[in-house]
Every structure is written in structure tokens, then in C-alpha cells.
Design a protein around this motif. Structure first.
Motif, PDB file in Angstrom:
ATOM      1  N   PHE A  78      25.608   8.482  13.079  1.00 28.49           N
ATOM      2  CA  PHE A  78      25.859   7.411  12.057  1.00 28.49           C
ATOM      3  C   PHE A  78      26.484   6.292  12.724  1.00 28.49           C
ATOM      4  O   PHE A  78      27.322   6.416  13.626  1.00 28.49           O
ATOM      5  CB  PHE A  78      26.498   8.097  10.933  1.00 28.49           C
ATOM      6  N   LYS A  82      25.767   4.235   8.196  1.00 26.41           N
ATOM      7  CA  LYS A  82      24.002   4.331   8.237  1.00 26.41           C
ATOM      8  C   LYS A  82      23.616   5.494   9.106  1.00 26.41           C
ATOM      9  O   LYS A  82      23.884   5.455  10.079  1.00 26.41           O
ATOM     10  CB  LYS A  82      23.583   3.132   8.411  1.00 26.41           C
ATOM     11  N   VAL A  84      21.546   6.669  11.693  1.00 27.25           N
ATOM     12  CA  VAL A  84      20.667   6.017  12.682  1.00 27.25           C
ATOM     13  C   VAL A  84      19.670   6.606  13.866  1.00 27.25           C
ATOM     14  O   VAL A  84      18.869   6.390  14.584  1.00 27.25           O
ATOM     15  CB  VAL A  84      21.334   5.186  13.593  1.00 27.25           C
TER      16      VAL A  84
END
Length: 104
Positions: A78, A82, A84
Motif C-alpha cells: 500500500f 491505496k 498498489v
């Protein structure tokens, strides 16, 4: 040693740390036991730069469900809350480290 993460602490950890690596594992999983020492090493090496932790999927069923974890070990990466990147299965330390370095 990697931080212990639970269903209850996951959202707070993601909100309060720029780079987070989470190892989804279970006690009965052979490949998970192979990956655990590597994750622990990375947690020491990157202390202060990234939050590296693990979630026991048997004790915390909500988090694997939330991220649709179907196989373990699964390591999620993350950046700023988010998702990733991810790695599924036991891999060499260099694989985990390269992905982590790319986020820092």
C-alpha cells in the motif's frame, strides 16, 4: 519482527502510514512459514521507513475478504492508503525488497 495487524487495526494502520506491507498468512501454511522470517527481516531493515506487518487469516477473516485474498501467503503493498501491488506465494527476499524499494 513484523507488526501484528488485526481486522480492527487495519484501517487505522493504512491511514497513518505512507508505505504499508501486509503479509496474509496462517499457522498451518507451509509457504507462509517460509515467508515469515523474510517479512520479519524486512520489518527490521525498513523500520521508520515503512510499516510492515502480518495478518493471521484464521483469526481475522474480514481483512482477507475485503481484499479478496484467495491464496496465502499473499503480500499486499500500500502507498498512501491505496493498494498498489501484491505478491502471491513464497518468493525470494529480493522480490519483496524490490517492490518495497520502488514505493519509498
Amino acid at each position: 519482527m513484523a507488526h501484528e495487524i488485526t481486522d480492527e487495526t487495519l484501517d487505522e494502520i493504512l491511514a497513518n502510514n505512507s508505505v504499508v506491507i501486509i503479509d496474509f498468512w496462517a499457522e498451518w501454511c507451509g509457504p507462509c512459514r517460509m515467508v515469515a522470517p523474510v517479512i520479519a527481516e524486512l520489518a527490521e531493515t525498513y523500520k521508520g521507513k515503512a510499516f510492515i506487518g502480518s495478518i493471521n487469516v484464521d483469526e481475522n477473516p474480514d481483512s482477507p475478504s475485503k481484499f479478496m485474498i484467495r491464496n496465502i501467503p499473499t503480500i499486499l503493498y500500500f502507498k498512501d492508503g491505496k493498494l498498489v501491488d501484491k505478491v502471491v506465494g513464497a518468493m525470494p527476499k529480493a522480490t519483496f525488497q524490490t517492490k518495497l524499494d520502488a514505493l519509498l
